[in-house]
Design an enzyme around this catalytic site. Structure first.
Site, PDB file in Angstrom:
ATOM      1  N   HIS A  56       0.792  -1.008  -0.008  1.00 32.75           N
ATOM      2  CA  HIS A  56      -0.201  -0.058   0.061  1.00 32.75           C
ATOM      3  C   HIS A  56       0.675   1.227   0.092  1.00 32.75           C
ATOM      4  O   HIS A  56       0.485   1.987  -0.769  1.00 32.75           O
ATOM      5  CB  HIS A  56      -0.884  -0.072   1.229  1.00 32.75           C
ATOM      6  N   GLU A  57       1.731   1.446   0.839  1.00 28.99           N
ATOM      7  CA  GLU A  57       2.585   2.415   1.009  1.00 28.99           C
ATOM      8  C   GLU A  57       3.520   2.753  -0.208  1.00 28.99           C
ATOM      9  O   GLU A  57       3.774   3.724  -0.492  1.00 28.99           O
ATOM     10  CB  GLU A  57       3.469   2.532   2.267  1.00 28.99           C
ATOM     11  N   HIS A  61       1.708   4.833  -2.844  1.00 32.14           N
ATOM     12  CA  HIS A  61       2.049   6.171  -2.541  1.00 32.14           C
ATOM     13  C   HIS A  61       3.243   6.616  -3.083  1.00 32.14           C
ATOM     14  O   HIS A  61       3.398   7.595  -3.661  1.00 32.14           O
ATOM     15  CB  HIS A  61       1.723   6.506  -1.245  1.00 32.14           C
ATOM     16  N   HIS A 104       3.352   6.743  -6.922  1.00 35.65           N
ATOM     17  CA  HIS A 104       2.596   8.241  -7.208  1.00 35.65           C
ATOM     18  C   HIS A 104       3.540   9.308  -7.067  1.00 35.65           C
ATOM     19  O   HIS A 104       3.453  10.177  -8.035  1.00 35.65           O
ATOM     20  CB  HIS A 104       1.377   8.489  -6.167  1.00 35.65           C
TER      21      HIS A 104
END
Length: 674
Positions: free
Chosen positions: A464-465, A468, A471
């Site tokens: 998940h991280e 980020h 991104h």
């Protein structure tokens, strides 16, 4: 020695020169940076030339670089290595920074120039036009159109809110450390893996409890150890310690801070013409309105609660077999037992297959290589801000440098709970800056020489991280205002949630999930069972999440002038009014430790996770329909969405990628709510 923040770093990718930084550098750098930025702002506001994009908007984007370099490093430390010295500096500098921001956005002459440029509709490209609109919006939302009395009050509110947010964060860190559970014997930790027990012994020794065992607390209500501990009294103590952070009658109580912040935010919203802070906060998000958010949550909550109650009935039967009634501290333990009975899945038994290095190299990085062509080379020559921080250089498929990725994976007393990503250098073509991003997790550090084995949820968090991080790394914009994750709060979780899908993708899980001793792969039949059991526990997960979300909105829908004298009673009423007051399922965050909303930028925006999940679940379906882990799919996602930051309307970026608006049905099916 010269202050390291007052000139650009000469390290690769402009990585901050952490080895040159001392705590004594921060206050002088902040003072110099604020002074320099104020002079730059005054020069822009007082420019005798007619305002245009270059001399006003682009000039604003280029200003304040020394201050920015100082702030990004300092606030990284505030979250990840908040020593006593860092906390003292934070208390001193936070109000100054709030006042400095007010001096910019409440500057009438500067606002008039921004307004003038906003009226010039020709000669700008799409990103420039969006930047002008964004600046005008920020000035208006900050109070640029208020009269003198309104602006004076706005300055007072912002200064006080800054102080309170810092105080909340620091009290919570202290109370979380103070609430860590200390037990006398290893027998009280029965059920935990041997490496966790050894880590608890090492943590107790480091904390001044030799011969004992210490379980640190993670930020959310559920504590990972609850699913494994066989000792019911230990489970009760651990769960109670988690629930009481910020509520105890000591110097670290946070409830009065939360109540004051909510009241001040309501007053601030009223000054700007909004009915409450939630209306103000959601006005510039992708959600069309606060009413639309409530409509969605209202649709989800009853079904989630029904599922949670159905799950509870199965857990009660399991608890009664052990001779007692089910309590909240029993939920995770018996949920694991029922999952094992129903699906033959024991998530705790998977830890030996999830060794940190393999998860990173052969899982997280491998998926990024297959999907985007990225390669990762560890740069041991580049320093982090703490010995635990690791640095990787990231390159594109053609060998060109993309940026740096830093990983800080272990928990420590100076580190906030939870997991997060932030940027140390924001990509922009205007400033010729490449991206430098960091992931923080809170994995218990094993004893020396022992492997770092992750729980199933910790592996999900790592993926998940890193979503980020991608991104931020893939950002390809001109202006730093739009870089990477600088998108609306209810869109920012979308790419990170999408990246979770690769954890159990066949090629990826086969590559990293291997027993750390034998090297044997995680059996396919076990993976199949994990996938089959995915919906089990979603009643609990959705209900606890919605409890926190609806509590957040309740705090931020206070009317101007409304005060809360008893925050704990207010919390209970809010959960009851929302229909999510299940004694067995406390909210994921209670008021006392709800750092997201009182010290983390998510005020009235915790709904963002499930709002983003609509886009995420629909995107997962797209990947499945189009061949999954394929370069052409990754390139499309990167080009149409991840690279755009906020340089175009995020929902338009989604439409460009998906070919249509999002469908909620995949989310409902994923969470067992269809």
């Amino acid at each position: 020695m010269d202050n390291p923040f007052l000139s650009a770093s000469n390290l690769p990718y402009q990585l901050p020169p952490f080895e040159q930084v001392s705590e004594d550098d921060f206050l002088p750098a902040f003072d110099a940076g604020i002074r320099e930025h104020a002079e730059q702002i005054q020069a822009i506001a007082g420019n005798p030339q007619a305002p245009d994009f270059d001399n006003t908007i682009a000039a604003l984007e280029s200003s304040g670089q020394a201050l920015g370099r100082t702030a990004v490093v300092f606030f990284t430390l505030c979250a990840a290595h908040a020593t006593d010295g860092v906390q003292r500096i934070q208390q001193e500098i936070s109000p100054k920074l709030a006042a400095h921001e007010d001096a910019i956005y409440l500057n009438r002459a500067l606002f008039e120039r921004v307004q003038a440029v906003a009226g010039q509709e020709t000669g700008l490209n799409e990103e420039q036009a969006r930047l002008v609109s964004e600046y005008r919006r920020r000035f208006v939302r900050a109070g640029a159109e208020l009269d003198d009395a309104g602006q004076a009050r706005m300055r007072e509110l912002n200064a006080r809110l800054s102080e309170l947010s810092t105080d909340f964060s620091q009290r919570l860190l202290r109370d979380t450390n103070d609430s860590a559970l200390v037990v006398e014997s290893a027998a009280e930790l029965d059920g935990l893996p041997d490496d966790d027990i050894a880590a608890a012994a090492a943590a107790a020794d480091a904390a001044g409890h030799p011969g004992k065992y210490l379980l640190s607390l993670v930020l959310p209500t559920p504590q990972p150890a609850l699913s494994a501990l066989t000792n019911r009294e230990t489970r009760r103590r651990l769960h109670t310690a988690s629930l009481q952070r910020g509520f105890r009658a000591n110097g670290n109580n946070t409830l009065s801070i939360a109540a004051e912040m909510a009241a001040l935010r309501a007053e601030k919203a009223a000054l700007l013409g909004f009915a409450n802070h939630a209306e103000y906060a959601t006005d510039d998000q992708t959600a069309p309105s606060l009413a639309a958010i409530h409509e969605m949550l209202g649709r989800l909550a009853p079904a989630a609660v029904r599922n949670a109650k159905a799950e509870a009935e199965e857990l009660r039967e399991a608890a009664r077999r052990d001779g007692h009634e089910l309590e909240a501290w029993d939920w995770a333990y018996y949920s694991g037992q029922v999952r094992k009975e129903k699906f033959d899945v024991d998530l705790a038994a998977l830890r030996p297959y999830f060794e940190l290095e393999r998860v990173l190299q052969d899982g997280v990085f491998y998926a990024a290589n297959r999907l985007y062509g990225l390669s990762f080379t560890e740069r041991t020559d580049l320093p982090g801000y703490h010995p635990d921080v690791r640095v990787w250089e990231v390159k594109n498929a053609d060998g060109t440098g993309l940026g740096l990725f830093l990983g800080d994976y272990y928990t420590r007393d100076t580190k906030n709970g939870g997991a997060w990503m932030n940027s140390l250098v924001h990509q922009s073509r205007l400033l010729d800056e490449p991206p430098v991003v960091i992931n923080n997790l809170n994995i218990p550090k094993p004893s020396a020489g022992e492997p770092t084995l992750l729980t199933f949820d910790e592996v999900v968090t790592a993926f998940h991280e890193f979503g980020h991080a991608l991104h931020g790394l893939f950002s390809d914009v001109t202006y730093p205002q739009f870089s990477g994750t600088a998108v609306p709060r209810d869109f920012v979780e979308y790419p990170s949630q999408v990246n979770e899908m690769w954890m159990l993708w066949p090629e990826v899980v086969a590559n990293f999930a291997r027993h750390h001793v034998t090297g044997e792969p995680l059996p396919q039949d076990v993976i199949d069972k994990v996938l089959a059991a995915a919906v089990w526990g979603e009643g609990f997960a959705t209900t606890e999440y919605l409890g926190a979300t609806l509590l957040d909105l309740a705090w931020h829908e206070l009317a101007p002038g409304e005060t809360v004298e008893d925050p704990e009673a207010f919390e209970a009423r809010a959960l009851a009014d929302a229909g999510v007051d299940l004694e067995l399922v406390p909210p994921r965050y209670r008021t006392g430790y709800f750092k997201h909303i009182f010290a983390g930028g998510y005020a009235a925006a915790y709904y963002a996770y499930i709002w983003s999940e609509v886009l995420d679940a629909d995107t997962v379906e797209w990947f499945k329909e189009n061949g999954g882990l394929a370069r052409e799919n990754g390139d499309r996602f990167r080009t149409e969405l991840l690279s755009k930051g906020n340089s175009i309307d995020p929902l338009q970026a989604f439409r460009n990628f998906r070919g249509r608006d999002a469908d909620i049905q995949p989310l409902l099916e994923r969470r067992g709510l269809a």
